[in-house]
Design a protein around this motif. Structure first.
Motif, short mmCIF file in Angstrom:
data_model
loop_
_atom_site.label_atom_id
_atom_site.label_comp_id
_atom_site.label_asym_id
_atom_site.label_seq_id
_atom_site.Cartn_x
_atom_site.Cartn_y
_atom_site.Cartn_z
N PHE A 1 0.92 -1.26 -0.01
CA PHE A 1 0.01 -0.08 0.02
C PHE A 1 0.99 1.24 0.16
O PHE A 1 2.13 1.14 0.01
CB PHE A 1 -0.94 0.07 1.24
N LEU A 2 0.08 2.48 0.11
CA LEU A 2 1.04 3.63 -0.02
C LEU A 2 1.94 3.92 1.37
O LEU A 2 1.36 3.38 2.35
CB LEU A 2 0.16 4.99 -0.02
N ILE A 3 3.03 4.29 1.45
CA ILE A 3 3.90 4.52 2.54
C ILE A 3 4.09 6.12 2.78
O ILE A 3 3.86 6.87 1.45
CB ILE A 3 5.05 3.86 2.48
N GLN A 4 4.49 6.54 3.65
CA GLN A 4 4.79 7.92 3.91
C GLN A 4 5.61 8.55 2.81
O GLN A 4 5.35 9.77 2.48
CB GLN A 4 5.17 8.27 5.54
N ALA A 5 6.47 7.91 2.45
CA ALA A 5 7.60 8.36 1.61
C ALA A 5 7.02 8.86 0.26
O ALA A 5 7.29 9.67 -0.54
CB ALA A 5 8.84 7.25 1.30
N ASP A 6 5.91 8.02 -0.18
CA ASP A 6 5.31 8.28 -1.44
C ASP A 6 4.84 9.62 -1.10
O ASP A 6 4.30 10.50 -2.24
CB ASP A 6 4.04 7.29 -1.50
N ILE A 7 4.24 9.90 0.00
CA ILE A 7 3.33 11.30 -0.03
C ILE A 7 4.37 12.40 0.12
O ILE A 7 4.18 13.39 -0.52
CB ILE A 7 2.53 11.27 1.54
#
Length: 392
Positions: free
Chosen positions: A131-137
């Motif tokens: 799933f999405l991780i904070q680094a993606d944001i």
């Protein structure tokens, strides 16, 4: 004459006029069938909507902006987690429809920008990849997690993880595939592509978010959390009528469930009431036929009184006839109502036949037979034996 003899006499009288008795019962049969079938559809709809709301997530609170006055930003999530101790998670959410392309395959779907924590709040996990991780944001990465419908329409049976797709002309890497979840409240949970909230805001040209999804630490914390969040936004966006025209709407999953349950219960009662009218009409039919029967059997009543039958014997006989008509019609109606409910389920119409609806419909049909049978029975019991014997 005892009760059993009254039943025997009344039954023989009804069997002697099979067609008329059958037609008289038809109104009750239709009424009981309609009550059970319509109430089962209402209850089935209620169960289906309840399951869909519960499928939205767990311990969830939805915070949405109303009109142009209310404004929600990504930063609000951190502020809420700091000021509302009952919350365990809060994530921003923004969505819009875009065309998605892989190779020569095109598909228009919902692009949803959000953040890590979505899986827990929505109870929607990945079955492949991540799933999405904070680094993606933080790095505004062009990564995407796709739903099952998008996967099937774009990739068929090919593994989508690592593939490049185009969203509104921009290239994204598929990093995960969500599990199948189905539909709820008019939307498909599988027909969407999830991307980082920061990337989605740039794609959609906005710095706001449409909704904040929050999750409480415990199921019993929702009421207190809603009150705190509501107070925060009422202070931030003051209105003339707090609680009525708030700029930000805060609603817990439980509140939504209560509202929907109230609406579906009202609908079920309305359907049952409409069907109950047909039962009353059936009762009027019974009274009409019983009055005709009293007229036709006037001499019989006179003879019975002349040889010793008492007023209560005549009253009991005609009341028993009326009750047999309504109870027999009620039993047939119950069987048909249950059958219609089961057929509805097989046909894909949500329905749930409950014992309560069966009992209520059957008891109501008995009450209708008793109520509409009293007047004809009293007419028969009140006949003067001499006048009855002279009747031609």
């Amino acid at each position: 004459m005892n009760v059993f003899e009254s039943i025997r006499v009344a039954w023989n009288g009804l069997v002697g006029n099979k067609l008329r008795s059958g037609l008289t019962m038809l109104g009750v049969i239709i009424g009981v069938t309609a009550v059970i079938a319509l109430v089962s559809i209402g209850q089935g709809a209620r169960q289906q909507v309840t399951a869909q709301i519960q499928g939205l997530g767990s311990n969830m609170i939805m915070i949405t902006a109303r009109g142009a006055t209310g404004r929600l930003y990504v930063e609000d999530t951190a502020d809420l987690l700091k000021r509302v101790p009952e919350l365990s998670t809060a994530i921003p959410d923004v969505s819009r429809q875009y065309a998605v392309k892989w190779g020569s395959n095109n598909y228009t779907t919902t692009i949803e920008g959000t953040a890590p924590g979505y899986e827990e709040i929505r109870n929607h996990r990945v079955v492949a990849g991540r799933f999405l991780i904070q680094a993606d944001i933080d790095q505004r990465r062009h990564v995407a997690v796709i739903g099952q419908t998008v996967y099937t329409d774009l990739f068929g049976e090919r593994n989508p993880v690592g593939e490049q797709i185009l969203i509104n002309g921009s290239s994204f890497t598929v990093v995960g595939l969500l599990e199948e979840k189905g539909q709820g409240l008019g939307q498909s949970y599988d027909d969407r592509v999830i991307i980082p909230i920061s990337t989605a805001q740039r794609l959609m040209g906005t710095n706001r978010v449409q909704m904040i999804l929050a999750q409480t630490k415990q199921s019993g914390d929702a009421t207190q959390a809603v009150a705190r969040i509501t107070a925060i936004y009422q202070k931030k966006f003051p209105t003339r009528n707090p609680g009525t025209d708030d700029a930000i709407n805060v609603q817990s999953q439980d509140q939504l469930l209560t509202t929907v349950n109230t609406a579906t219960q009202t609908m079920t009662l309305m359907l049952g009431g409409i069907a109950g009218v047909s039962l009353v009409v059936g009762g009027i039919g019974i009274m009409n036929i019983m009055l005709v029967s009293v007229t036709e059997r006037t001499r019989e009543i006179g003879i019975r009184k002349a040889i010793g039958a008492k007023r209560r014997d005549i009253l009991t006989q005609f009341l028993v006839e009326s009750m047999i008509l309504s109870l027999t019609g009620g039993m047939v109606g119950v069987a048909l109502g249950v059958g219609v409910g089961r057929l509805g389920t097989l046909a894909g119409i949500p329905s749930a036949v409950s014992m309560a609806s069966i009992i209520v419909a059957f008891v109501f049909s008995a009450a209708v037979g008793l109520f509409f049978g009293i007047y004809p029975a009293m007419q028969a019991a009140a006949l003067d034996p001499i006048e009855a014997l002279r009747y031609e």
